[in-house]
Design a protein around this motif. Structure first.
Motif, PDB file in Angstrom:
ATOM      1  N   THR A   1      32.585 -58.092  35.414  1.00 61.17           N
ATOM      2  CA  THR A   1      33.768 -58.398  35.808  1.00 61.17           C
ATOM      3  C   THR A   1      33.250 -59.790  36.501  1.00 61.17           C
ATOM      4  O   THR A   1      32.081 -60.213  37.115  1.00 61.17           O
ATOM      5  CB  THR A   1      34.157 -57.734  36.982  1.00 61.17           C
ATOM      6  N   GLY A   2      33.941 -60.841  36.325  1.00 58.83           N
ATOM      7  CA  GLY A   2      33.751 -62.189  36.597  1.00 58.83           C
ATOM      8  C   GLY A   2      34.540 -62.829  37.632  1.00 58.83           C
ATOM      9  O   GLY A   2      34.425 -64.021  38.064  1.00 58.83           O
ATOM     10  N   GLU A   3      35.734 -61.817  37.992  1.00 59.91           N
ATOM     11  CA  GLU A   3      36.772 -62.134  38.860  1.00 59.91           C
ATOM     12  C   GLU A   3      36.588 -61.292  40.162  1.00 59.91           C
ATOM     13  O   GLU A   3      36.637 -62.003  41.428  1.00 59.91           O
ATOM     14  CB  GLU A   3      38.043 -61.889  38.335  1.00 59.91           C
ATOM     15  N   GLU A   4      35.885 -60.219  40.191  1.00 59.07           N
ATOM     16  CA  GLU A   4      35.768 -59.406  41.247  1.00 59.07           C
ATOM     17  C   GLU A   4      34.448 -58.967  41.694  1.00 59.07           C
ATOM     18  O   GLU A   4      33.522 -59.134  40.963  1.00 59.07           O
ATOM     19  CB  GLU A   4      36.697 -58.317  41.206  1.00 59.07           C
ATOM     20  N   ALA A   5      34.057 -58.707  42.911  1.00 60.63           N
ATOM     21  CA  ALA A   5      32.880 -58.200  43.136  1.00 60.63           C
ATOM     22  C   ALA A   5      32.770 -56.665  42.647  1.00 60.63           C
ATOM     23  O   ALA A   5      33.741 -55.924  42.653  1.00 60.63           O
ATOM     24  CB  ALA A   5      32.680 -58.358  44.758  1.00 60.63           C
ATOM     25  N   VAL A   6      31.547 -56.108  42.416  1.00 63.84           N
ATOM     26  CA  VAL A   6      31.364 -54.966  41.809  1.00 63.84           C
ATOM     27  C   VAL A   6      31.957 -53.911  42.752  1.00 63.84           C
ATOM     28  O   VAL A   6      32.489 -52.930  42.512  1.00 63.84           O
ATOM     29  CB  VAL A   6      29.541 -54.774  41.880  1.00 63.84           C
TER      30      VAL A   6
END
Ligand code: TYD
Ligand code: MG
Length: 462
Positions: free
Chosen positions: A121-126
């Motif tokens: 994911t590049g948008e949200e945190a894990v």
């Protein structure tokens, strides 16, 4: 052009220009030129260099068995052409917030039962992704998560010893190649990130699922170029206010492109809708004028939807035409045929047309259903509630046969409809092919033959 001189690259079609301009000469889009360093510089000839001999393979050579990766989400598998092909790259486009991340998270959690899955994911945190997964009841799926945006790191993971069988990149617009100066999301970055990831995936037979956001005018942000690079392009679409979501194949190197998958966005994620007709007709109100049920076909599946029209006298010199879910040009054609061939005075009214449930219809077979709901609204005469309509309209007002009438009628009968307005059947050797369906079929040869159902098209509302 001097090496590494800045160029202006159109964010819509990817063509590069020497000077900035307000409008791209290549695709005609406005305000899409952005300064970028040229991604590639075309060499003058090949120069010297050692060429290797090409290894060719005969077309009829035995193909290696490549089982497809089946998610078990039937709506998704059908659209992807029967499961994901190893080594293929799939682009999933859609408006922000439509549910792409949710869909892929659900798909990948299902796939993880049998193969190694990596979700980048590049948008949200894990942590956000984990919370979502546990809310969807998928918290236990053996999926590897990572928050990353540098393509170098991701390619290393795809090449590494515990490389995944399936990798999701959410989204390609946040990824960057550190050798380029331009910002993530620009054409150069999106194109090179995708190229690197696809190359890495093809090396090891990894299925690559790329998420791509769509710009407000409907193209996957920037790169139409991206559509050429991937094997499959799926669009995830739907109206914001509705809970239905439709997954549509736009390009597929491994399957048909006319299939759709229907989902419903619930508080527990996306639920498959295996009988979409029931859903699209669920909100139908009683006997009101201006509505007709169209028996359509999406790929191999029949689909019944309600088309609604509102015809109202226009206070404006140029009457308004607002269409949701259908083609405006097609509406103009149906209106012109009603005026010119049937003598119905409808053109001076404001006309609003809506396909219920947020579905988009592309079949010309919807013409007659549209004409029926226009006439119904104009005259204030409801169409009988148990009637479905389909048929293409020609410019001379004739109603033309459409594909698979039997399939459409069967679906209508299954949902309790008892009458159908259909085109004349194709004659084979002078005889009409018999239809074996438990439904009363009225063949309508021309649009004018519809008029008696609506008081010959004269307004009776007032
Ligand atoms: P998301 O998958 O984040 O969209 P995208 O990746 O395409 O930007 O979906 C976000 C929307 O979905 C958000 O508006 C809330 C809705 N949603 C639900 O209604 N139910 C759910 O269980 C989930 C996970 C999301
Ligand atoms: Mg998302």
């Amino acid at each position: 052009m001097a090496r590494n001189a800045p160029a202006y690259v159109c964010q819509s079609c990817g063509s590069s220009h020497r000077k900035w301009a307000g409008r791209c000469d290549a695709c005609g889009e406005w305000n899409t030129l952005v300064e970028e360093l040229p991604a590639e510089i075309v060499p003058r000839g090949l120069g010297r260099g050692q060429a290797r001999r090409l290894d060719t393979v005969a077309l009829d050579a035995p193909a290696p068995e490549t089982p497809r990766r089946i998610t078990g989400i039937a709506e998704f598998d059908r659209v992807s052409g029967g499961g994901l092909v190893p080594g293929s790259a799939v682009l999933i486009g859609g408006d922000p917030g439509i549910g792409k991340s949710t869909l892929l998270l659900q798909a990948v959690c299902r796939l993880a039962a049998g193969q190694g899955c990596l979700y980048i994911t590049g948008e949200e945190a894990v942590e956000q992704v984990r919370q979502r997964a546990s809310r969807l009841g998928l918290g236990k799926a053996p999926v590897q998560l990572a928050a990353a945006t540098n393509v170098r790191d991701i390619v290393a993971a795809l090449d590494g010893p515990d490389r995944p069988d399936v990798a999701v990149i959410d989204s390609i617009q946040t990824m960057y190649v550190d050798q380029l100066d331009s910002a993530p999301g620009t054409v150069a970055q999106v194109r090179s990130s995708a190229a690197e990831l696809i190359r890495a995936a093809k090396r090891h037979g990894t299925c690559l699922l790329l998420v791509g956001h769509v710009t407000k005018d409907g193209t996957i942000a920037g790169p139409r170029v991206l559509e050429h690079m991937v094997d499959t392009v799926l669009y995830f679409e739907g109206e914001r206010g509705h809970q239905f979501r439709i997954l549509r194949a736009v390009k597929n190197r491994f399957g048909p492109t006319d299939e759709i998958g229907v989902f419903e966005m619930t508080d527990a994620g996306l639920a498959e809708v295996s009988n979409p007709s029931e859903l699209f007709l669920a909100e139908r109100s009683g006997d009101v004028s201006g509505a007709a049920v169209f028996a359509g076909l999406e790929g191999t599946r029949p689909l019944l939807v309600e088309i609604q029209a509102l015809v109202a006298p226009s206070p404006l010199g140029t009457p308004r035409r607002a269409v949701v879910g259908w083609d405006t040009a097609r509406l103009s054609m149906v209106l012109a045929v009603l005026e010119a061939r049937c003598g119905v005075a409808i053109g001076a009214n404001d006309i609003f047309l809506n396909v219920a449930g947020g579905l988009r219809i592309v079949e010309p077979a919807a013409d007659m259903a549209v004409a029926a709901c226009l006439l119904s609204s104009l005259t204030g005469t409801p169409l009988p509630r148990d009637t479905v309509v389909f048929g293409e309209i020609g410019l001379s007002g004739e109603v033309r046969p459409v594909s698979q009438p039997e399939l459409r009628l069967k679906e209508a009968a299954k949902l309790g409809f008892s009458r159908a307005l259909v085109p004349p059947r194709r004659r084979r050797g002078g005889r009409a092919a018999g239809l074996k369906v438990p439904i009363e079929v009225h063949e309508i040869a021309s649009l004018a033959a519809l008029l008696p159902m609506f008081g010959n098209g004269r307004e009776t509302k007032e």
